[in-house]
Design a protein around this motif. Structure first.
Motif, mmCIF file in Angstrom:
data_model
loop_
_atom_site.group_PDB
_atom_site.id
_atom_site.type_symbol
_atom_site.label_atom_id
_atom_site.label_comp_id
_atom_site.label_asym_id
_atom_site.label_seq_id
_atom_site.Cartn_x
_atom_site.Cartn_y
_atom_site.Cartn_z
ATOM 1 N N GLY A 208 23.425 4.160 -46.843
ATOM 2 C CA GLY A 208 23.708 4.049 -45.410
ATOM 3 C C GLY A 208 22.792 4.899 -44.563
ATOM 4 O O GLY A 208 22.404 4.501 -43.456
ATOM 5 N N ILE A 209 22.413 6.084 -45.073
ATOM 6 C CA ILE A 209 21.501 6.953 -44.319
ATOM 7 C C ILE A 209 20.086 6.400 -44.348
ATOM 8 O O ILE A 209 19.394 6.348 -43.322
ATOM 9 C CB ILE A 209 21.551 8.379 -44.901
ATOM 10 N N ALA A 210 19.641 5.965 -45.533
ATOM 11 C CA ALA A 210 18.259 5.491 -45.664
ATOM 12 C C ALA A 210 18.014 4.222 -44.864
ATOM 13 O O ALA A 210 16.920 4.015 -44.335
ATOM 14 C CB ALA A 210 17.932 5.265 -47.137
ATOM 15 N N HIS A 211 19.011 3.344 -44.750
ATOM 16 C CA HIS A 211 18.855 2.067 -44.042
ATOM 17 C C HIS A 211 19.705 2.042 -42.778
ATOM 18 O O HIS A 211 20.262 1.014 -42.411
ATOM 19 C CB HIS A 211 19.230 0.904 -44.957
ATOM 20 N N ARG A 212 19.778 3.182 -42.145
ATOM 21 C CA ARG A 212 20.656 3.304 -40.980
ATOM 22 C C ARG A 212 20.251 2.353 -39.867
ATOM 23 O O ARG A 212 21.105 1.672 -39.266
ATOM 24 C CB ARG A 212 20.629 4.745 -40.480
ATOM 25 N N ASP A 213 18.979 2.268 -39.568
ATOM 26 C CA ASP A 213 18.531 1.420 -38.461
ATOM 27 C C ASP A 213 18.846 -0.051 -38.717
ATOM 28 O O ASP A 213 19.286 -0.774 -37.816
ATOM 29 C CB ASP A 213 17.033 1.608 -38.231
ATOM 30 N N ALA A 214 18.621 -0.509 -39.959
ATOM 31 C CA ALA A 214 18.908 -1.912 -40.269
ATOM 32 C C ALA A 214 20.400 -2.202 -40.220
ATOM 33 O O ALA A 214 20.836 -3.249 -39.716
ATOM 34 C CB ALA A 214 18.340 -2.265 -41.648
ATOM 35 N N LEU A 215 21.211 -1.286 -40.744
ATOM 36 C CA LEU A 215 22.656 -1.509 -40.735
ATOM 37 C C LEU A 215 23.208 -1.513 -39.320
ATOM 38 O O LEU A 215 24.168 -2.233 -39.022
ATOM 39 C CB LEU A 215 23.357 -0.434 -41.580
ATOM 40 N N ARG A 216 22.628 -0.745 -38.454
ATOM 41 C CA ARG A 216 23.134 -0.705 -37.078
ATOM 42 C C ARG A 216 22.758 -1.960 -36.301
ATOM 43 O O ARG A 216 23.309 -2.207 -35.235
ATOM 44 C CB ARG A 216 22.601 0.542 -36.364
ATOM 45 N N GLN A 217 21.845 -2.748 -36.822
ATOM 46 C CA GLN A 217 21.517 -4.035 -36.201
ATOM 47 C C GLN A 217 22.273 -5.192 -36.861
ATOM 48 O O GLN A 217 22.213 -6.315 -36.366
ATOM 49 C CB GLN A 217 20.007 -4.285 -36.300
#
Length: 655
Positions: A208-217
């Motif tokens: 979740g931290i490493a792919h935070r930007d993608a998950l937030r989209q």
């Protein structure tokens, strides 16, 4: 005279969420407010306009642009949210300090290839454990920062015991210092070095931290990571506020109630919820989990073709299903507030509304008024006379079942009467939940031939011909009822209620479940009470579909002529032979033992035979929708074209 107060949209939305059935003006009056005057927007469709569709796709598109309607089927609170144990672990560790997060190693360790034994020996100097006494904190820092050492150990394929506590300290640091670029960079490097396979919960947080930007989209979470903990690492908190889940056309929206307001709602509300984070977890029916950003007024991810999905918040799970038109509904649609379905009953249409669960449990169709409603058994409707005499009918869906009994069923008939075969009922029908009572018989026939007298007792001493005369008079009293006797297949379908054993209650039956001769129990069971008479209807437990006294009490006439052997071939809507000598009866009686009360047991009597052990219950076919009745009505005969007048008459005619 005091000036009335004005209500903000947020307060009004909260009030309406508590009372979803109250209209807007009524909700404001309940709170003692008046609505603010607002200029109507130009070219806005009427938000209260109702939309519905028949079964034809062309008509459906013309009336409402949606191919399917969504409804909240069930909501359940999260008893133990995933990642809660991880949060308890994190509280035991202190956050990492800035110098512990440096990713540059010392020259002594970075100039040569890392040796696992040397790295483990060096790591023992500063093993990150829960908070230590103050004197332990004064020890000199190690030569290599823990973050750099952890990456070197992962590259070497080593996972010492202190590695997991270190990552828990790292996660504690993340939740206190979100949006830190150094933390995100370290999480990406560590995630690439972790071995594949099913990951632990703290490794899901790393994802979740490493792919935070993608998950937030909005992105799909790989199945090897726990989606709840990955979502918790990528989400940011929101102040608690009411939100609405709205369907408009094919799209589904989340609307923040204080921002949007009631007056701007164009779609139909599916559910009201309260959010505390800016990300939701959407689970599809194929098992995929993906994040949904909470943005007011923007459509959710594509749901076309999906039959069901679930939305998970921090405190509950909402199970949303595509609403398929029930077989009993003539029309299904939405207005600006809720989903509704119309049911035809005795020549009129009654509306049932979908009641979404408020806190937990299953949603259901419910009626504000009218004879049709639902309960724990399903849909039912009734006929009544002057508020005193009433007969309730239960709806039975079309379906398949195995009629008869298997060869290994104890005490089955051995001469072929109960041959096991598949039966398909292609049309739904209504069946009375009880046998005809003496009260209803007396109201219709103005007499009572029963031996055992009692208003709530089943009418007995009734022949098949007497039952037909009763149905004729009842149909004359209630236009559109079209009551009849059930067929053998319909009766057994309702009696079994989805079961496959000798009885709808299981493999055995007791006098507390059926009124039969307890002196002759079924299959060597213990002897029980023999009542020697009928018992009032609804005095014994119903089966799983809500039908009372299907086993014992009185034989119940069926519409079929007697057929000695039902055969082993699959049958579609069997009606029995066209003629015969005897009529079929089902259910057993108070006089016989448990063998005759089985679901597959059959009886036969002459049509004019009557005694104190025979009664009946009513069935009726489902009514066609009004539009279907018009379509099925025969076209008027074409009149012959009148002869054309002669040329002389056309010239000299006064007209």
């Amino acid at each position: 005279m005091s000036r009335p107060q004005t209500v903000s949209r947020a307060d009004l939305l909260r009030l309406l969420a508590l009372q979803p059935d109250a209209p807007l003006a009524a909700a404001a009056r309940l709170a003692g407010y008046q609505l603010k005057a607002a200029s109507p927007p130009a070219a806005q469709p009427d938000t209260e306009a109702e939309a519905g569709y028949e079964t034809a796709p062309a008509d459906r598109k013309a009336l409402f642009p949606a191919e399917q309607f969504w409804h909240l089927r069930r909501r359940e609170p999260l008893q133990a949210a995933a990642g809660r144990n991880l949060s308890a672990k994190l509280r035991q560790f202190r956050p990492l300090r800035a110098k512990e997060l440096r990713l540059t190693a010392s020259p002594s360790l970075s100039s040569r290839r890392p040796d696992p034994a040397a790295l483990t020996e060096a790591a023992a100097q500063f093993r990150p454990l829960p908070r230590r006494p103050a004197q332990a904190e004064t020890s000199p820092p190690p030569q290599t920062p823990p973050a750099a050492l952890a990456l070197q150990l992962l590259r070497a394929g080593e996972q010492p015991a202190w590695l997991e506590p270190f990552f828990l300290r790292f996660l504690r640091t993340w939740f206190e210092r979100q949006k830190d670029a150094d933390l995100i960079r370290f999480a990406r490097q560590a995630l690439e070095l972790l071995p594949p396979g099913r990951q632990q919960d703290w490794q899901g947080c790393l994802y979740g931290i490493a792919h935070r930007d993608a998950l937030r989209q909005g992105a799909v979470i790989p199945p090897q990571f726990q989606p709840e903990v990955a979502l918790a690492a990528a989400a940011e908190p929101l102040p608690p506020s009411p939100w609405l889940l709205i369907q408009e056309g094919e799209a589904m929206f989340l609307l923040n109630s204080p921002e949007s307001g009631i007056c701007l709602l164009k779609g139909s509300r599916i559910a009201a919820l309260e959010l505390t984070a800016d990300l939701l977890l959407l689970r599809r029916e194929d098992g995929r989990a993906e994040t949904v950003p909470v943005r007011s007024g923007q459509p959710l991810c594509s749901l076309r073709g999906a039959e069901r999905f679930s939305l998970q918040t921090a405190s509950e799970v909402l199970h949303v299903h595509a609403c398929v038109r029930p077989a009993w509904a003539a029309l299904i649609g939405r207005n600006s507030r809720e989903l509704f379905a119309e049911i035809p009953w005795l020549g009129r249409s009654y509306r049932l509304y979908w009641q979404a669960p408020a806190r937990s449990g299953e949603g259901r169709w419910a009626s504000c008024h009218g004879p049709a409603d639902t309960d724990r058994f399903g849909l039912s409707a009734y006929i009544g006379f002057y508020g005193r005499v009433m007969q309730r009918f239960r709806w039975l869906e079309p379906g398949r079942f195995l009629m008869g009994s298997p060869l290994d069923e104890p005490e089955r008939e051995t001469w072929g009467r109960e041959t096991l075969h598949e039966v398909r009922l292609s049309k739904g029908f209504w069946l009375a939940d009880t046998a005809v009572t003496q009260e209803l018989w007396h109201f219709v026939m103005r007499g009572n031939p029963s031996k055992f007298q009692g208003r709530e007792l089943p009418a007995d001493n009734v022949s098949w011909e007497d039952a037909q005369l009763f149905l004729q008079r009842l149909n004359a009293m209630v236009p559109g009822l079209n009551a009849r006797l059930p067929t053998e297949a319909e009766w057994e379908y309702a009696c079994r209620a989805g079961s496959g054993g000798p009885f709808s209650f299981g493999s055995q039956i007791t006098p507390e479940q059926a009124n039969c001769n307890g002196a002759f129990p079924y299959h060597n069971s213990a002897k029980g009470e023999f009542r020697r008479r009928t018992v009032p209807v609804q005095s014994l437990p119903p089966n799983a579909w809500g039908f009372y006294e299907m086993h014992g009490n009185v034989w119940e006439w069926c519409q079929d002529w007697w057929q000695e052997d039902l055969g082993g071939d699959a049958a579609l809507d069997p009606q029995g032979p066209e003629r015969g000598e005897f009529r079929a009866a089902r259910g057993g009686s108070w006089f016989l033992g448990g063998k005759a009360a089985r679901s597959a047991a059959r009886g036969r009597f002459a049509p004019d035979f009557r005694n104190d052990r025979i009664g009946f219950r009513i069935a009726r076919d489902h009514e066609l929708p009004l539009l279907a009745q018009k379509a099925a009505a025969p076209a008027p005969a074409e009149l012959p074209e009148p002869p054309r007048p002669s040329l002389f008459r056309r010239i000299f005619s006064r007209s």
